[in-house]
Each structure stands twice: as structure tokens, then as C-alpha cells.
Design an enzyme around this catalytic site. Structure first.
Site, PDB file in Angstrom:
ATOM      1  CE  LYS B  55      41.693 -23.311  -6.739  1.00  0.00           C
ATOM      2  NZ  LYS B  55      40.488 -22.315  -6.770  1.00  0.00           N
ATOM      3  CD  GLN B  99      47.499 -26.680  -4.838  1.00  0.00           C
ATOM      4  OE1 GLN B  99      46.775 -27.156  -5.533  1.00  0.00           O
ATOM      5  NE2 GLN B  99      49.052 -27.295  -5.294  1.00  0.00           N
ATOM      6  CG  ASP B 122      43.265 -32.449  -3.597  1.00  0.00           C
ATOM      7  OD1 ASP B 122      42.942 -32.497  -4.648  1.00  0.00           O
ATOM      8  OD2 ASP B 122      44.444 -32.162  -3.229  1.00  0.00           O
TER       9      ASP B 122
END
Lengths: 287, 287
Positions: B55, B99, B122
Site C-alpha cells: 500500500k 489492518q 476500507d
């Protein structure tokens, strides 16, 4: 075929309302808490007015305090939002029901999103819907949750079954599909753009009709032995009562279990609203 | 059958990354804004570390500033929440990526629910998922959104088609099913409890495999002419690269269009993350 099992929503709802009343009594005795449900209404939509009135009576019988906040059709967004914030903060209010549709000129989405998820007993705020997708404990829109309760109380486990849901509204079809998926059903969602509807309905072990088209589903569209949940209530001229989305006689001849209209899914909606309100009050203990 | 159309995710992702870079340049020139994406990482899950590193590189090429907040496996809930609150308030941060899975001991659900929905690029917070159910504009989990983009860029309209999604995870199957439903597909969701999987997959005009079982889907389970989207990437000993959930050769012999593994769905994930980050930055203009 033998006669199908009639999934008696009226009797089930009555039992739930009695349970809610007992839970409310217990909360009062143990913690001095009376469950409270606030309805927020704007404008004079006749269906909303009727529903709020039914709700008021049902709350009274179940030991739940009703609060009503009625705005004119010219209410401003700021006024309604201020009311929601006040209800969010009020310890006597455990559930908040925003009657929709709200009049044009109000941003209903913002209003619904402002309701504290812990008080969203109508289950239609974005946080509640998100929690449903996540499989987290959440309040679910009352009619689909009422149908899930009917299945449960009649010992019908959706796990491994193929459930076909017709209709994809945010208060009915979509949450019902997600709830059935969370209960381990394989789920198909059909709607106005679906081709070959009958091919799909004939695969349903559990068929949920939530589309608002009178008697769309007939017996020859069912798999023999299917469980049929009919959330339709359509006014049809010349008929003495509301008509479901399923043609009852032909469906009942094929189904293993079926909800009548009226007296099937309908009564479960307010019973579920009461049940979720007393649950919200129980969860508030000690907060 | 003629050769199927290969849905080239690598090329599509490259095109999207170039578009993102152009949009970032325009934002900088017109408004002095550089899009910023913050990753919040706790513990040392190798997959998460790898993803964050990929990323970081992709952001740099696209003109997006990367921020990284790395906590040890012993981080407290309070520390992580404080970080999220700070990122929510930071005008240089337009997207926040938490995450997951986070280490045990952290309440991942609360952390995800704390991310400002306007920065939830996300797409896995409960508000974003709820907005998806509501059909409101929202950020969608990047892999399903990437698959929707692939369909769109290849001119494949799901409307009226029967889409069968295999897998019901919160980051893949469920949001993909809802996105396809919102795009007017009839949608069936299958999973580990599904009986007769092949009967259902053979009805799919669009098949989405998102289940994490190598080569579960073979050509004889497909309807001729199906569009196949394979979100699987399974490590299989003795194979030179990741293996999809679909057996490519046999599926390609039957499908009209198919994503390869690798180079199909996979590259779309980070491209979508970048695209949603620049979109968040664009929406921040004037706020």
C-alpha cells in the site's frame, strides 16, 4: 398433501406481548426501570398515525411508557434532530421509533442515522443494518425479526435450507435476507428485475414474500413442502380483508407451513417492537 | 466454445492507479490538498505487514501521502482508540485503514466502528456496511468494489442477471452480494452450509468465488457463458503461484469471461483503496 401447519402470528404475538409485560414488571421491581418507547412523527401520514396509535395501546398493555413527539409537516430538520438528540440522552427512553416516510423537506436518512444505535429498536438505522451484516447483536427491522421469531418458535431451523426472499426493501427484504443468511440458510433475493421468478421460487425450502403485489405467488410456484412466510398486506377492492402476496388457498395446498393474512406476519411487527424495547431497557441496567 | 474474455485486473488496476494519480494532481493544484491514507497496524501479522508495505509503495506512485501507526501486540484499546480519534480529526488524513485481524485483547469491532465513516475507505465499518444495505453512497470493502469496477469497465451489467456468490465473509461475500443486488442482479449467497452447491452455481450468469478453497469450482459446475470472478488466492504446495477458488482451465473452457489468478481480482483491491482515498479527499474539499 395434508393440511399445512398454520404459523399463527396472532397467537405468537400475544404470547410475546405477555412475556414482554412480565419482563417489564421484573425490570420495575428489580431496578425501578420502566421501559420507555418514544415515537417521532412528522406530518399526518394516515398509516403512520394508525401505527403510532396501535403502538401506544400495545405499550400500555405491556407496561411500557409511550412518548410521542408529533411535528407538523412544516417541521425543520433542526427541530427534529434536536428532538432525537434529546431522546438519545433521556434515560427514561429506551427505544426510539422514527415514523417514515417523513415529509419531503426533511432529510430522513440523517434523522435515522442520528438515533443512538442502542435505542434503535426499529432496526433501520445504518449502524443497526451494519451490525446485522457483521453478524453482531443488533436490533433488526421489526417485521423481518418477527418472521425469524415465528420460524424459531415453530421449530423451523433455516440452517442449510434454501430461502428465497421476494422483495428487497430496506425494512423487509434486505434485512430478512441477511438474517436468514446469518441463520445459515442459502439465500436468494428476487425483485422486480428478476427473470424467471417461478424457477427460483420452486427451489425455495423457505419462501418469504415481501413485495406488495397481491397474490403474486401461487401454489404452482412452490416446491411441495415449502414453508411460506407472507409479509404482504394489500388492499384489494371487494375483498373483506387485506390480501397477502401469496394466493393462500393454492399455496396452502402445497406448503408444509404457511402464515395466513391477516393474523400471520402482521401481528409480529408490533410484538417485536415491544420485545426489542424491553431488551433495550434491560441492556440499559447499570449503564 | 470460443476463448473467454480475460478480465485483466492487472491492466485495469494500472489504469485506475493512473487515474488516481491524475486526480491527486488536480486536487493539489486546485485546492492545495494532498490525499492522505493512514494505516493502523497492531502486532506483526505477516500478511498485514506485507499489505501495508504494498500500500505504501502504491500510494507513493499515486501522489497519496502514507501515514503509518504501528502498535505492538500489547497495545491497549485506549491507545488504539486515541489514535483513531486523532486520525478522524486530522485534515491531512482522508482515509483510514485498520489492518485486521487485530491482536486478541483488542476490541476490533469497537476500533472499526470508531473510524469516521467519511474516512472509512476500507468500507468495513458498520456505518459503511449499513449505507451499502440502504443503497446510499458509501465506501465499499475494496475487493468486492474492485470486482464491481471490473464488471463495469468490461461493460458487464449485472441488472436482471442471476449472480451466485460463494462465500459470506464480511469483507468479501456479503458486501459483494449486496453490491450486486444494488446493481439489480438477482443474488444467491452460498456458503459452507449450502446443500447442492453445483445446482446453484449452474444457474449463475455471474459467479463470484470468494470462499478460500483452491479450485473448488470446476467447469462442469458452470452454466455455459457464465462470467466468473475469482477472488480466491490460495497457497498450494508445489504450485508456482497462488491458486484461485476456480479451476481455471476447465472454467475458462465454459465461461464467456473470467478473471485469472493471479492478475485478476487481486490487483483491484489496492487500486480500489487508492481510488476511494482520492474520492474521500475530493469530498473533503470545502468542508
Amino acid at each position: 398433501m395434508s393440511e399445512p401447519l398454520i404459523l399463527d402470528g396472532a397467537a405468537t404475538a400475544k404470547a410475546i406481548r405477555a412475556e414482554v409485560a412480565a419482563r417489564a414488571t421484573k425490570l420495575k421491581e428489580a431496578h425501578g426501570i420502566t421501559p420507555g418507547l418514544a415515537a417521532v412523527l412528522a406530518g399526518d401520514n394516515p398509516a403512520s398515525v394508525t401505527y403510532v396509535s396501535m403502538k401506544r395501546k400495545a405499550c400500555a398493555k405491556a407496561g411500557i411508557t409511550s412518548f410521542e413527539h408529533v411535528f407538523g409537516a412544516d417541521a425543520t430538520q433542526e427541530e427534529v434532530l434536536a428532538c432525537i438528540h434529546q431522546l438519545n440522552a433521556d434515560p427514561n427512553v429506551h427505544g426510539i421509533l422514527v415514523q417514515h416516510p417523513m415529509p419531503k423537506g426533511l432529510d430522513e436518512d440523517e434523522i435515522l442515522a442520528t438515533v443512538d444505535p442502542a435505542k434503535d429498536v426499529d432496526g433501520i438505522g445504518r449502524a443497526s443494518l451494519g451490525d446485522l451484516v457483521l453478524g453482531h447483536p443488533s436490533f433488526v427491522s421489526c417485521t423481518p425479526q418477527g418472521m425469524m421469531t415465528l420460524l424459531k418458535r415453530y421449530g423451523i431451523d433455516p440452517a442449510g435450507k434454501h430461502a428465497v426472499v421476494i422483495g428487497r426493501s430496506v425494512i423487509l427484504g434486505k434485512p430478512m435476507a441477511i438474517a436468514l443468511l446469518n441463520a445459515n440458510a442459502t439465500v436468494t433475493i428476487c425483485h422486480s428485475k428478476t427473470q424467471n421468478l417461478a424457477e427460483l421460487t420452486r427451489q425455495a425450502d423457505i419462501l418469504v414474500a415481501a413485495v406488495g403485489r397481491p397474490e403474486l405467488i401461487t401454489g404452482e410456484m412452490l416446491k411441495p413442502g415449502a414453508v411460506v412466510l407472507d409479509a404482504g398486506y394489500n388492499r384489494v377492492e371487494g375483498r373483506g380483508h387485506d390480501v397477502g402476496d401469496c394466493h393462500f388457498e393454492s399455496c396452502a395446498a402445497v406448503a408444509s407451513a404457511i402464515t395466513p393474512v391477516p393474523g400471520g406476519v402482521g401481528p409480529m411487527t408490533i410484538a417485536t417492537l415491544l420485545e426489542q424495547t424491553v431488551a433495550a431497557a434491560e441492556r440499559s441496567v447499570g449503564k
